[in-house]
Write a protein that holds these residues in place. Structure first.
Motif, PDB file in Angstrom:
ATOM      1  N   GLU A   1       0.824  -1.212   0.000  1.00  0.00           N
ATOM      2  CA  GLU A   1       0.000   0.000   0.000  1.00  0.00           C
ATOM      3  C   GLU A   1       0.861   1.267   0.000  1.00  0.00           C
ATOM      4  O   GLU A   1       0.534   2.245  -0.662  1.00  0.00           O
ATOM      5  N   GLU A   2       1.958   1.235   0.727  1.00  0.00           N
ATOM      6  CA  GLU A   2       2.850   2.393   0.770  1.00  0.00           C
ATOM      7  C   GLU A   2       3.517   2.620  -0.594  1.00  0.00           C
ATOM      8  O   GLU A   2       3.607   3.751  -1.067  1.00  0.00           O
ATOM      9  N   ILE A   3       3.958   1.535  -1.227  1.00  0.00           N
ATOM     10  CA  ILE A   3       4.554   1.648  -2.559  1.00  0.00           C
ATOM     11  C   ILE A   3       3.504   2.168  -3.545  1.00  0.00           C
ATOM     12  O   ILE A   3       3.800   3.039  -4.373  1.00  0.00           O
ATOM     13  N   LYS A   4       2.293   1.667  -3.456  1.00  0.00           N
ATOM     14  CA  LYS A   4       1.214   2.105  -4.348  1.00  0.00           C
ATOM     15  C   LYS A   4       0.950   3.600  -4.186  1.00  0.00           C
ATOM     16  O   LYS A   4       0.828   4.328  -5.175  1.00  0.00           O
ATOM     17  N   LYS A   5       0.892   4.072  -2.959  1.00  0.00           N
ATOM     18  CA  LYS A   5       0.638   5.488  -2.694  1.00  0.00           C
ATOM     19  C   LYS A   5       1.761   6.358  -3.239  1.00  0.00           C
ATOM     20  O   LYS A   5       1.519   7.352  -3.937  1.00  0.00           O
ATOM     21  N   GLU A   6       2.993   5.987  -2.958  1.00  0.00           N
ATOM     22  CA  GLU A   6       4.130   6.775  -3.415  1.00  0.00           C
ATOM     23  C   GLU A   6       4.272   6.719  -4.934  1.00  0.00           C
ATOM     24  O   GLU A   6       4.592   7.724  -5.568  1.00  0.00           O
ATOM     25  N   LEU A   7       4.030   5.558  -5.515  1.00  0.00           N
ATOM     26  CA  LEU A   7       4.126   5.416  -6.966  1.00  0.00           C
ATOM     27  C   LEU A   7       3.079   6.283  -7.671  1.00  0.00           C
ATOM     28  O   LEU A   7       3.383   6.944  -8.664  1.00  0.00           O
ATOM     29  N   SER A   8       1.866   6.304  -7.154  1.00  0.00           N
ATOM     30  CA  SER A   8       0.828   7.161  -7.732  1.00  0.00           C
ATOM     31  C   SER A   8       1.246   8.615  -7.674  1.00  0.00           C
ATOM     32  O   SER A   8       1.059   9.369  -8.640  1.00  0.00           O
ATOM     33  N   ASP A   9       1.822   9.003  -6.565  1.00  0.00           N
ATOM     34  CA  ASP A   9       2.284  10.383  -6.396  1.00  0.00           C
ATOM     35  C   ASP A   9       3.428  10.704  -7.372  1.00  0.00           C
ATOM     36  O   ASP A   9       3.446  11.767  -7.982  1.00  0.00           O
ATOM     37  N   ILE A  10       4.361   9.789  -7.530  1.00  0.00           N
ATOM     38  CA  ILE A  10       5.495   9.997  -8.442  1.00  0.00           C
ATOM     39  C   ILE A  10       4.996  10.131  -9.878  1.00  0.00           C
ATOM     40  O   ILE A  10       5.418  11.027 -10.605  1.00  0.00           O
ATOM     41  N   ILE A  11       4.087   9.241 -10.306  1.00  0.00           N
ATOM     42  CA  ILE A  11       3.565   9.289 -11.677  1.00  0.00           C
ATOM     43  C   ILE A  11       2.819  10.592 -11.909  1.00  0.00           C
ATOM     44  O   ILE A  11       2.971  11.237 -12.936  1.00  0.00           O
ATOM     45  N   ARG A  12       2.027  11.009 -10.948  1.00  0.00           N
ATOM     46  CA  ARG A  12       1.201  12.209 -11.107  1.00  0.00           C
ATOM     47  C   ARG A  12       2.024  13.493 -11.087  1.00  0.00           C
ATOM     48  O   ARG A  12       1.758  14.418 -11.849  1.00  0.00           O
ATOM     49  N   GLN A  13       3.044  13.574 -10.237  1.00  0.00           N
ATOM     50  CA  GLN A  13       3.727  14.848 -10.018  1.00  0.00           C
ATOM     51  C   GLN A  13       5.155  14.925 -10.550  1.00  0.00           C
ATOM     52  O   GLN A  13       5.585  15.991 -10.984  1.00  0.00           O
ATOM     53  N   ASP A  14       5.895  13.841 -10.513  1.00  0.00           N
ATOM     54  CA  ASP A  14       7.333  13.930 -10.758  1.00  0.00           C
ATOM     55  C   ASP A  14       7.782  13.514 -12.155  1.00  0.00           C
ATOM     56  O   ASP A  14       8.830  13.947 -12.618  1.00  0.00           O
ATOM     57  N   LEU A  15       7.025  12.665 -12.826  1.00  0.00           N
ATOM     58  CA  LEU A  15       7.434  12.217 -14.155  1.00  0.00           C
ATOM     59  C   LEU A  15       7.102  13.282 -15.193  1.00  0.00           C
ATOM     60  O   LEU A  15       6.010  13.829 -15.207  1.00  0.00           O
ATOM     61  N   LYS A  16       8.056  13.559 -16.056  1.00  0.00           N
ATOM     62  CA  LYS A  16       7.891  14.591 -17.076  1.00  0.00           C
ATOM     63  C   LYS A  16       7.716  14.016 -18.476  1.00  0.00           C
ATOM     64  O   LYS A  16       7.633  14.750 -19.437  1.00  0.00           O
ATOM     65  N   ASP A  17       7.663  12.703 -18.596  1.00  0.00           N
ATOM     66  CA  ASP A  17       7.550  12.051 -19.901  1.00  0.00           C
ATOM     67  C   ASP A  17       6.186  12.357 -20.520  1.00  0.00           C
ATOM     68  O   ASP A  17       5.152  12.074 -19.921  1.00  0.00           O
ATOM     69  N   PRO A  18       6.154  12.930 -21.725  1.00  0.00           N
ATOM     70  CA  PRO A  18       4.865  13.271 -22.347  1.00  0.00           C
ATOM     71  C   PRO A  18       4.016  12.048 -22.683  1.00  0.00           C
ATOM     72  O   PRO A  18       2.798  12.156 -22.752  1.00  0.00           O
ATOM     73  N   ARG A  19       4.636  10.890 -22.861  1.00  0.00           N
ATOM     74  CA  ARG A  19       3.857   9.672 -23.135  1.00  0.00           C
ATOM     75  C   ARG A  19       2.972   9.317 -21.942  1.00  0.00           C
ATOM     76  O   ARG A  19       1.881   8.797 -22.099  1.00  0.00           O
ATOM     77  N   ILE A  20       3.464   9.621 -20.741  1.00  0.00           N
ATOM     78  CA  ILE A  20       2.741   9.261 -19.528  1.00  0.00           C
ATOM     79  C   ILE A  20       1.744  10.347 -19.150  1.00  0.00           C
ATOM     80  O   ILE A  20       0.630  10.062 -18.723  1.00  0.00           O
ATOM     81  N   ASN A  21       2.105  11.598 -19.331  1.00  0.00           N
ATOM     82  CA  ASN A  21       1.268  12.707 -18.884  1.00  0.00           C
ATOM     83  C   ASN A  21       0.074  12.972 -19.791  1.00  0.00           C
ATOM     84  O   ASN A  21      -0.824  13.710 -19.409  1.00  0.00           O
ATOM     85  N   GLN A  22       0.043  12.405 -20.999  1.00  0.00           N
ATOM     86  CA  GLN A  22      -1.063  12.647 -21.922  1.00  0.00           C
ATOM     87  C   GLN A  22      -2.303  11.839 -21.570  1.00  0.00           C
ATOM     88  O   GLN A  22      -3.402  12.206 -21.943  1.00  0.00           O
ATOM     89  N   THR A  23      -2.154  10.737 -20.872  1.00  0.00           N
ATOM     90  CA  THR A  23      -3.275   9.839 -20.603  1.00  0.00           C
ATOM     91  C   THR A  23      -3.520   9.701 -19.112  1.00  0.00           C
ATOM     92  O   THR A  23      -2.691  10.088 -18.290  1.00  0.00           O
ATOM     93  N   MET A  24      -4.673   9.150 -18.788  1.00  0.00           N
ATOM     94  CA  MET A  24      -4.996   8.895 -17.389  1.00  0.00           C
ATOM     95  C   MET A  24      -4.415   7.540 -16.998  1.00  0.00           C
ATOM     96  O   MET A  24      -4.789   6.507 -17.558  1.00  0.00           O
ATOM     97  N   VAL A  25      -3.504   7.550 -16.045  1.00  0.00           N
ATOM     98  CA  VAL A  25      -2.842   6.341 -15.581  1.00  0.00           C
ATOM     99  C   VAL A  25      -3.236   6.119 -14.125  1.00  0.00           C
ATOM    100  O   VAL A  25      -3.106   7.022 -13.300  1.00  0.00           O
ATOM    101  N   SER A  26      -3.730   4.909 -13.819  1.00  0.00           N
ATOM    102  CA  SER A  26      -4.118   4.566 -12.456  1.00  0.00           C
ATOM    103  C   SER A  26      -3.325   3.356 -11.995  1.00  0.00           C
ATOM    104  O   SER A  26      -3.212   2.369 -12.728  1.00  0.00           O
ATOM    105  N   VAL A  27      -2.790   3.431 -10.785  1.00  0.00           N
ATOM    106  CA  VAL A  27      -2.111   2.293 -10.186  1.00  0.00           C
ATOM    107  C   VAL A  27      -3.184   1.494  -9.448  1.00  0.00           C
ATOM    108  O   VAL A  27      -3.768   1.977  -8.476  1.00  0.00           O
ATOM    109  N   LEU A  28      -3.466   0.286  -9.931  1.00  0.00           N
ATOM    110  CA  LEU A  28      -4.545  -0.510  -9.357  1.00  0.00           C
ATOM    111  C   LEU A  28      -4.084  -1.397  -8.220  1.00  0.00           C
ATOM    112  O   LEU A  28      -4.765  -1.531  -7.207  1.00  0.00           O
ATOM    113  N   ASN A  29      -2.933  -2.028  -8.392  1.00  0.00           N
ATOM    114  CA  ASN A  29      -2.473  -2.973  -7.381  1.00  0.00           C
ATOM    115  C   ASN A  29      -0.953  -3.074  -7.438  1.00  0.00           C
ATOM    116  O   ASN A  29      -0.350  -2.856  -8.479  1.00  0.00           O
TER     117      ASN A  29
END
Length: 117
Positions: A6-34
Motif C-alpha cells: 500500500e505504501e509503494i502504491k501510494k508513493e508510486l501514484s504520487d510519483i507518476i502524477r507529479q514527478d514524471l515529465k515524460d509526455p507519453r505518460i502525462n497525456q493519458t490517465m494512468v491509475s495504479v490498481l495494485n
C-alpha cells in the motif's frame, strides 16, 4: 507485506502524477490498481490501468519502463526498506472492461424500456 504494498502504491501514484515529465505518460490517465511485492523485496509487480487506445497504452508502458530507475530511486528515498524492489509494470484492463460492461447493460436496459412503451 500488505502495508509495504500500500505504501509503494501510494508513493508510486504520487510519483507518476507529479514527478514524471515524460509526455507519453502525462497525456493519458494512468491509475495504479495494485502492487504485489515478493517476500524477499526483490521484485514488485505493478498493475496499472491506462485509458486510451493501444498505441497510447504501449507508449505509457514504454515510458514507465524507461523511467523505472528514477521511480525506483524515488521510492527508495521516500520509503525506508531494506531492499528496494525491481519494478515490473503490467497492464490491467479491468477498469475499461467494467466501463464497457456498464455501457452494454445501460444500452440493453434503454432498449428494453423503449420496447415496453
Amino acid at each position: 507485506m500488505i502495508r509495504i504494498n500500500e505504501e509503494i502504491k501510494k508513493e508510486l501514484s504520487d510519483i507518476i502524477r507529479q514527478d514524471l515529465k515524460d509526455p507519453r505518460i502525462n497525456q493519458t490517465m494512468v491509475s495504479v490498481l495494485n502492487v504485489d511485492t515478493t517476500n524477499d523485496l526483490k521484485y514488485c509487480k505493478i498493475y496499472i490501468s491506462i485509458m486510451g487506445d493501444e498505441e497510447q497504452k504501449q507508449g505509457v508502458i514504454d515510458g514507465l519502463k524507461s523511467a523505472s530507475g528514477f521511480i525506483r530511486r524515488e521510492i527508495a528515498r521516500r520509503i525506508n526498506l531494506r531492499n528496494t524492489p525491481e519494478l515490473i509494470f503490467k497492464m490491467d484492463d479491468s477498469i475499461e472492461y467494467g466501463i464497457r460492461l456498464s455501457k452494454l447493460i445501460h444500452d440493453v436496459n434503454s432498449n428494453t424500456e423503449d420496447d415496453s412503451q
